[in-house]
Enzyme design. Structure first.
Site, PDB file in Angstrom:
ATOM      1  N   ASP A 179      16.498 -20.250 -29.923  1.00 35.23           N
ATOM      2  CA  ASP A 179      16.368 -19.994 -28.911  1.00 35.23           C
ATOM      3  C   ASP A 179      15.364 -20.698 -28.716  1.00 35.23           C
ATOM      4  O   ASP A 179      14.025 -21.130 -29.092  1.00 35.23           O
ATOM      5  CB  ASP A 179      16.731 -18.542 -28.415  1.00 35.23           C
ATOM      6  CG  ASP A 179      15.998 -17.562 -27.197  1.00 35.23           C
ATOM      7  OD1 ASP A 179      16.760 -18.335 -25.838  1.00 35.23           O
ATOM      8  OD2 ASP A 179      14.654 -18.327 -26.458  1.00 35.23           O
ATOM      9  N   ASN A 187      11.431 -24.384 -16.116  1.00 39.09           N
ATOM     10  CA  ASN A 187      12.112 -24.728 -14.836  1.00 39.09           C
ATOM     11  C   ASN A 187      10.534 -24.519 -14.038  1.00 39.09           C
ATOM     12  O   ASN A 187      11.143 -24.457 -12.663  1.00 39.09           O
ATOM     13  CB  ASN A 187      12.589 -23.327 -15.502  1.00 39.09           C
ATOM     14  CG  ASN A 187      14.108 -23.694 -15.703  1.00 39.09           C
ATOM     15  OD1 ASN A 187      14.895 -24.312 -15.715  1.00 39.09           O
ATOM     16  ND2 ASN A 187      15.193 -23.414 -16.523  1.00 39.09           N
ATOM     17  N   GLU A 222      19.135 -21.260 -22.408  1.00 39.82           N
ATOM     18  CA  GLU A 222      18.596 -21.191 -23.194  1.00 39.82           C
ATOM     19  C   GLU A 222      18.607 -21.329 -24.679  1.00 39.82           C
ATOM     20  O   GLU A 222      18.764 -21.433 -25.548  1.00 39.82           O
ATOM     21  CB  GLU A 222      16.947 -21.354 -23.362  1.00 39.82           C
ATOM     22  CG  GLU A 222      16.582 -20.379 -23.471  1.00 39.82           C
ATOM     23  CD  GLU A 222      16.968 -19.428 -22.249  1.00 39.82           C
ATOM     24  OE1 GLU A 222      15.301 -18.148 -22.008  1.00 39.82           O
ATOM     25  OE2 GLU A 222      17.144 -19.180 -20.947  1.00 39.82           O
TER      26      GLU A 222
END
Length: 306
Positions: A179, A187, A222
């Site tokens: 992860d 973002n 992700e």
């Protein structure tokens, strides 16, 4: 000008499609049944060995297939347009079948169905347009379009087959749950185009870092997942550290902006941490979140004390 003239179809001279030319054809094996359903193996050269061994040319993750099950030899069909292939059984345990009949040696014809263990492959001769079509369909079905890794569902299918094989023969197999750290800030701070670029690059880095016999997928968002065949906890930790280092040292550049990204990884190994797929993934996931809680950008093994 009349309406009839306005509605008239305009004719263009288009180049003739060379789908029937021998130079444009490609011999392939397409998996109709098995762990990698939909995959097509483009046949190039001669002496191609099919089996479950990681060292063969066409590998089938199928416990009922012999390590070296059958061989494909290229030949020239004097009555046909170009080269074809002869399939030879390599004294396999469960035999090789073509169109439901056991064979020792046979010249393959377009459309023949080959059964090796529990896997069924179709021998086809495709022109370039058809070959591109099959490749595109497979990519849309089994691969995540952004990262180029397998989808979660496709990876689980292959993982289950390989897990069963390793357990049967007493071989270790490990799973990595990965992860990205603080991905939301990528973002939020740099936009979703940068986020998409990072995910695509991470997929590429994972593919380039693991062995060819290992398999990786996008778990969601992700998160990523890999299974490492015939690999114990020691080997899995080394592989995980290679991935962590590759990602942590890579400059992610998009639109003249460069950022760094880190990743946390959890490891579980069969049979120590479970013998069922879901149990192994859960154990690796717990180890992943321990890595998150104890500083991030690190690798943790299931059941390991901090």
């Amino acid at each position: 000008m009349s309406r009839k003239d306005l509605d008239r179809t305009i004719a263009f001279q288009r180049p003739k499609l060379a789908s029937g030319e021998p130079s444009e054809t490609q011999s392939c094996l397409i998996v109709l049944k098995g762990a990698e359903i939909g995959r097509d193996f483009r046949l190039r050269g001669s002496g191609l060995v099919i089996g479950r061994s990681p060292e063969v040319d066409i590998r089938l993750p199928d416990d009922q297939a012999s390590r070296e099950h059958a061989r494909l030899d290229r030949t020239v069909d004097v009555q046909g347009p170009g080269p074809t292939y002869v399939l030879t059984d390599l004294e396999s345990t469960n035999r090789t079948f073509v169109n439901s009949q056991p064979v020792d040696r046979v010249v393959l014809q377009d459309g023949d169905k080959i059964q090796i263990g529990d896997s069924v492959l179709k021998y086809v001769v495709l022109d370039q347009i058809e070959a591109n079509f099959h490749a595109e369909i497979r990519n849309r079905i089994t691969y995540d379009q952004l990262t180029g890794l397998l989808t979660k569902e496709s990876l689980y299918l292959a993982f289950q087959m390989e897990l069963e094989r390793c357990l049967r023969y007493g071989l270790p197999i490990s799973v990595l749950m990965m992860d990205l750290d603080f991905f939301k800030s990528v973002n939020d701070g740099h936009g979703h185009l940068m986020g998409s670029h990072v995910l695509a690059e991470v997929g590429r880095l994972i593919r380039e870092t693991i062995r060819e016999t290992d398999v990786s997928g996008r778990y969601g968002g992700e998160e990523f997942i890999s299974y490492l065949t015939e690999t114990d906890a020691v080997g899995a930790r080394l592989a995980a550290e290679r991935i962590r280092t590759a990602i942590g040292t890579h400059p992610f550049t998009h639109d003249a902006v460069t950022i760094g990204v880190k990743i946390s990884i959890g490891i579980a190994t069969a049979p120590e941490h479970g013998t069922e797929l879901e149990a192994l993934v859960k154990a690796a996931d717990i180890a992943l979140y321990r890595a998150k809680e104890t500083g991030r950008n690190k690798v943790c093994l299931a059941g390991e004390s901090d």
